[in-house]
Write a protein that holds these residues in place. Structure first.
Motif, PDB file in Angstrom:
ATOM      1  N   UNK A   1      21.583 -64.061 -25.654  1.00 32.50           N
ATOM      2  CA  UNK A   1      22.595 -64.950 -26.218  1.00 32.50           C
ATOM      3  C   UNK A   1      21.978 -66.007 -27.130  1.00 32.50           C
ATOM      4  N   UNK A   2      20.743 -66.375 -26.875  1.00 28.99           N
ATOM      5  CA  UNK A   2      20.080 -67.361 -27.740  1.00 28.99           C
ATOM      6  C   UNK A   2      19.941 -66.837 -29.166  1.00 28.99           C
ATOM      7  N   UNK A   3      19.544 -65.577 -29.301  1.00 31.27           N
ATOM      8  CA  UNK A   3      19.389 -65.010 -30.641  1.00 31.27           C
ATOM      9  C   UNK A   3      20.727 -64.918 -31.363  1.00 31.27           C
ATOM     10  N   UNK A   4      21.750 -64.507 -30.646  1.00 33.61           N
ATOM     11  CA  UNK A   4      23.083 -64.423 -31.247  1.00 33.61           C
ATOM     12  C   UNK A   4      23.540 -65.808 -31.698  1.00 33.61           C
ATOM     13  N   UNK A   5      23.391 -66.793 -30.831  1.00 29.71           N
ATOM     14  CA  UNK A   5      23.822 -68.153 -31.158  1.00 29.71           C
ATOM     15  C   UNK A   5      23.014 -68.752 -32.299  1.00 29.71           C
ATOM     16  N   UNK A   6      21.715 -68.474 -32.351  1.00 25.81           N
ATOM     17  CA  UNK A   6      20.904 -68.966 -33.468  1.00 25.81           C
ATOM     18  C   UNK A   6      21.332 -68.321 -34.782  1.00 25.81           C
ATOM     19  N   UNK A   7      21.668 -67.034 -34.737  1.00 23.21           N
ATOM     20  CA  UNK A   7      22.186 -66.370 -35.933  1.00 23.21           C
ATOM     21  C   UNK A   7      23.468 -67.019 -36.409  1.00 23.21           C
ATOM     22  N   UNK A   8      24.387 -67.256 -35.477  1.00 18.63           N
ATOM     23  CA  UNK A   8      25.645 -67.914 -35.835  1.00 18.63           C
ATOM     24  C   UNK A   8      25.407 -69.321 -36.385  1.00 18.63           C
ATOM     25  N   UNK A   9      24.477 -70.039 -35.800  1.00 18.95           N
ATOM     26  CA  UNK A   9      24.190 -71.399 -36.256  1.00 18.95           C
ATOM     27  C   UNK A   9      23.659 -71.398 -37.689  1.00 18.95           C
ATOM     28  N   UNK A  10      22.799 -70.438 -38.000  1.00 17.89           N
ATOM     29  CA  UNK A  10      22.264 -70.361 -39.365  1.00 17.89           C
ATOM     30  C   UNK A  10      23.397 -70.106 -40.360  1.00 17.89           C
ATOM     31  N   UNK A  11      24.330 -69.252 -39.994  1.00 15.51           N
ATOM     32  CA  UNK A  11      25.466 -68.978 -40.879  1.00 15.51           C
ATOM     33  C   UNK A  11      26.294 -70.247 -41.066  1.00 15.51           C
ATOM     34  N   UNK A  12      26.575 -70.947 -39.973  1.00 13.03           N
ATOM     35  CA  UNK A  12      27.380 -72.173 -40.058  1.00 13.03           C
ATOM     36  C   UNK A  12      26.684 -73.260 -40.868  1.00 13.03           C
ATOM     37  N   UNK A  13      25.354 -73.225 -40.888  1.00 15.11           N
ATOM     38  CA  UNK A  13      24.594 -74.197 -41.674  1.00 15.11           C
ATOM     39  C   UNK A  13      24.461 -73.771 -43.139  1.00 15.11           C
ATOM     40  N   UNK A  14      25.084 -72.634 -43.481  1.00 16.10           N
ATOM     41  CA  UNK A  14      25.027 -72.154 -44.863  1.00 16.10           C
ATOM     42  C   UNK A  14      23.733 -71.431 -45.182  1.00 16.10           C
ATOM     43  N   UNK A  15      23.078 -70.893 -44.152  1.00 13.18           N
ATOM     44  CA  UNK A  15      21.799 -70.197 -44.339  1.00 13.18           C
ATOM     45  C   UNK A  15      21.883 -68.780 -43.768  1.00 13.18           C
ATOM     46  N   UNK A  16      22.792 -67.963 -44.324  1.00 13.00           N
ATOM     47  CA  UNK A  16      23.003 -66.630 -43.757  1.00 13.00           C
ATOM     48  C   UNK A  16      21.775 -65.727 -43.817  1.00 13.00           C
ATOM     49  N   UNK A  17      20.930 -65.909 -44.815  1.00 11.79           N
ATOM     50  CA  UNK A  17      19.749 -65.052 -44.907  1.00 11.79           C
ATOM     51  C   UNK A  17      18.809 -65.280 -43.726  1.00 11.79           C
ATOM     52  N   UNK A  18      18.766 -66.512 -43.237  1.00  7.28           N
ATOM     53  CA  UNK A  18      17.920 -66.823 -42.091  1.00  7.28           C
ATOM     54  C   UNK A  18      18.510 -66.276 -40.791  1.00  7.28           C
ATOM     55  N   UNK A  19      19.777 -65.959 -40.803  1.00  2.00           N
ATOM     56  CA  UNK A  19      20.413 -65.430 -39.596  1.00  2.00           C
ATOM     57  C   UNK A  19      20.029 -63.984 -39.326  1.00  2.00           C
ATOM     58  N   UNK A  20      19.600 -63.266 -40.343  1.00  2.00           N
ATOM     59  CA  UNK A  20      19.325 -61.839 -40.218  1.00  2.00           C
ATOM     60  C   UNK A  20      18.330 -61.551 -39.099  1.00  2.00           C
ATOM     61  N   UNK A  21      17.211 -62.243 -39.080  1.00  2.00           N
ATOM     62  CA  UNK A  21      16.182 -61.979 -38.069  1.00  2.00           C
ATOM     63  C   UNK A  21      16.712 -62.229 -36.656  1.00  2.00           C
ATOM     64  N   UNK A  22      17.512 -63.269 -36.497  1.00  2.00           N
ATOM     65  CA  UNK A  22      18.071 -63.559 -35.175  1.00  2.00           C
ATOM     66  C   UNK A  22      19.049 -62.479 -34.730  1.00  2.00           C
TER      67      UNK A  22
END
Length: 70
Positions: free
Chosen positions: A9-30
């Protein structure tokens, strides 16, 4: 994540957080790590679709950078 790297769940939540911060490319790895640890997730297809969308966005941004550098 460092304390419990298998806590999916941490990886999923970190991915979502990156998207919400406007950094979708950084969400990919998570998101990819999340799916690696939890491939049977009920909404795995939607996450794979997001990853594909963000990778396409990255390729478009790279192409635009290369074009502007010429």
């Amino acid at each position: 994540v460092e304390l419990d790297p298998k806590r999916t769940s941490l990886y999923f939540n970190l991915g979502d957080m990156m998207v919400k911060l406007g950094r979708p490319l950084e969400s990919i790895a998570y998101y990819e790590q999340f799916l690696h640890l939890f491939p049977s997730y009920k909404e795995a297809k939607q996450i794979r679709d997001k990853i594909a969308e963000y990778k396409k966005l990255a390729a478009q941004e790279q192409a635009a950078l290369e074009k502007s550098a010429q």
